[in-house]
Design an enzyme around this catalytic site. Sequence first.
Site, PDB file in Angstrom:
ATOM      1  N   ASN A   1     -11.400   7.192  -5.785  1.00 15.26           N
ATOM      2  CA  ASN A   1     -11.232   7.979  -4.563  1.00 15.26           C
ATOM      3  C   ASN A   1     -11.739   7.171  -3.361  1.00 15.26           C
ATOM      4  O   ASN A   1     -12.869   6.694  -3.362  1.00 15.26           O
ATOM      5  CB  ASN A   1     -12.028   9.284  -4.663  1.00 15.26           C
ATOM      6  CG  ASN A   1     -11.556  10.154  -5.817  1.00 15.26           C
ATOM      7  OD1 ASN A   1     -10.591  10.888  -5.696  1.00 15.26           O
ATOM      8  ND2 ASN A   1     -12.240  10.047  -6.955  1.00 15.26           N
TER       9      ASN A   1
ATOM     10  N   TYR B   1       1.738  11.016 -11.994  1.00 17.34           N
ATOM     11  CA  TYR B   1       1.289  10.074 -10.977  1.00 17.34           C
ATOM     12  C   TYR B   1       0.724   8.818 -11.643  1.00 17.34           C
ATOM     13  O   TYR B   1       1.067   7.681 -11.267  1.00 17.34           O
ATOM     14  CB  TYR B   1       0.230  10.726 -10.089  1.00 17.34           C
ATOM     15  CG  TYR B   1      -0.375   9.790  -9.076  1.00 17.34           C
ATOM     16  CD1 TYR B   1       0.371   9.305  -8.010  1.00 17.34           C
ATOM     17  CD2 TYR B   1      -1.713   9.382  -9.179  1.00 17.34           C
ATOM     18  CE1 TYR B   1      -0.182   8.444  -7.074  1.00 17.34           C
ATOM     19  CE2 TYR B   1      -2.277   8.521  -8.253  1.00 17.34           C
ATOM     20  CZ  TYR B   1      -1.512   8.051  -7.206  1.00 17.34           C
ATOM     21  OH  TYR B   1      -2.067   7.195  -6.284  1.00 17.34           O
TER      22      TYR B   1
ATOM     23  N   LYS C   1       2.092   4.859 -11.506  1.00 18.48           N
ATOM     24  CA  LYS C   1       1.263   3.738 -11.074  1.00 18.48           C
ATOM     25  C   LYS C   1       1.192   2.665 -12.159  1.00 18.48           C
ATOM     26  O   LYS C   1       1.250   1.461 -11.870  1.00 18.48           O
ATOM     27  CB  LYS C   1      -0.141   4.234 -10.712  1.00 18.48           C
ATOM     28  CG  LYS C   1      -0.215   4.963  -9.384  1.00 18.48           C
ATOM     29  CD  LYS C   1       0.100   4.027  -8.233  1.00 18.48           C
ATOM     30  CE  LYS C   1      -0.146   4.638  -6.876  1.00 18.48           C
ATOM     31  NZ  LYS C   1       0.171   3.710  -5.762  1.00 18.48           N
TER      32      LYS C   1
ATOM     33  N   LEU D   1       0.811  -1.211   0.000  1.00  9.27           N
ATOM     34  CA  LEU D   1       0.000   0.000   0.000  1.00  9.27           C
ATOM     35  C   LEU D   1       0.846   1.265   0.000  1.00  9.27           C
ATOM     36  O   LEU D   1       0.306   2.369  -0.117  1.00  9.27           O
ATOM     37  CB  LEU D   1      -0.918   0.010   1.231  1.00  9.27           C
ATOM     38  CG  LEU D   1      -1.836  -1.213   1.380  1.00  9.27           C
ATOM     39  CD1 LEU D   1      -2.569  -1.164   2.718  1.00  9.27           C
ATOM     40  CD2 LEU D   1      -2.822  -1.287   0.229  1.00  9.27           C
TER      41      LEU D   1
ATOM     42  N   PRO E   1     -40.170  13.393  42.048  1.00 10.95           N
ATOM     43  CA  PRO E   1     -41.029  12.515  42.863  1.00 10.95           C
ATOM     44  C   PRO E   1     -42.409  13.133  43.108  1.00 10.95           C
ATOM     45  O   PRO E   1     -42.533  14.325  43.399  1.00 10.95           O
ATOM     46  CB  PRO E   1     -40.242  12.384  44.174  1.00 10.95           C
ATOM     47  CG  PRO E   1     -38.812  12.575  43.769  1.00 10.95           C
ATOM     48  CD  PRO E   1     -38.846  13.602  42.680  1.00 10.95           C
ATOM     49  N   GLY E   2     -43.445  12.299  42.930  1.00  9.74           N
ATOM     50  CA  GLY E   2     -44.807  12.720  43.190  1.00  9.74           C
ATOM     51  C   GLY E   2     -45.461  13.498  42.061  1.00  9.74           C
ATOM     52  O   GLY E   2     -46.653  13.826  42.140  1.00  9.74           O
TER      53      GLY E   2
END
Length: 378
Positions: free
Chosen positions: A141, A112, A116, A62, A290-291
């Site tokens: 991509n 590039y 490759k 890679l 509460p309540g």
Amino acid sequence: MNYERQTWDMKILVTGAKGFIGKNLVAELKNRKYTDIYEYDIDSDIYELEEYCREADFIFHLAGINRPKDQDDYMKGNAGFISTLLDILKNHKNNCPIMISSSIQAELDNLYGKSKKAGEDILINYSKETGAKILIYRFPNVFGKWCRPNYNSAIATFCYNIARDLPITVNDPNVVLSLVYIDDVVNELINALEGKENRKGYFCEVPIVYRVSLGEIVRLLYSFKKSREELSIPDMSDDFTKKLYSTYLSYLPEDKFGYELKMNIDNRGSFTEFIRTPDRGQVSVNISKPGITKGNHWHHTKIEKFLVVSGKGVIRFRKIDSDEVIEYYVSGDKLQIIDIPTGYTHNIENLGDTDMVTIMWANEPFDPEKPDTYYMEV
């Protein structure tokens, strides 16, 4: 090839192990219990490569050059390094399978792409000479977590900048990108390791590819940013949107992971909207002291689900044309969802001595212009 044998016996060399794809691949290989992973990167010693090439049963190549300081470095860093790697393998008479990351730009006439393509040709000739299995992936991509922003990925740059209120540049929003998601890439590479690659002749490919315009990508990313203010959730039924949203969140500044919600507080407790969606309704958090009894209203069309997650209480129902009261006792010790149907006035009372916390879902976001909520004592 037996999976158990792969897990315990295969020695895997990953060049470019600290790069975007390499880092994700190594992490997932470890998740899947591959234990002998040789990680090689630009700061590694060449003598390590010698040892790794002697021992490797499979190679993920890679490593490569994307943005060199000198144009000549394209050939040196891409085709040149492949030649070095293959020469070392020849010296050790190691004909193990080799996967290389090429690019769709190998078909283009730029430095590039030429580097490759040259690397591909070198590997193809090596395979003809040695009989080694090769796997050439011409990646489009690639996007996902851990990709370096402001380098060679538009999506990484957009995510990073938008999350930080920095400007982005889009020359042509109509340009369509071919995209593959990093998890799909990694899954395909591990399939290749296990002999199950998607192959077309010399070349292999990631089976899931998205074609999306730059304009649409930018629109989605800005909608993700705005979703915090709107309490909305992107459309997770769309596969690309789901993966892009996961990618965007990975680029949040570390001091911006959290965001506050508006709590509607009174002497009874609080009520806080958590998520609002146009197609899946609204989720809220209700805290009762509460309540305290809350509710005493009914709806024509709005339905709700109540889930008490802490404390204890009772939910009461009465059909608006009946005197019969129905009761459901609820507690955070035994989680159960109570459906609130239309046409029943209902309330919820905290019977404990601590705050009672209830998760509430409604089938539509609250609209003050059409609340569909009518007061009536249970």
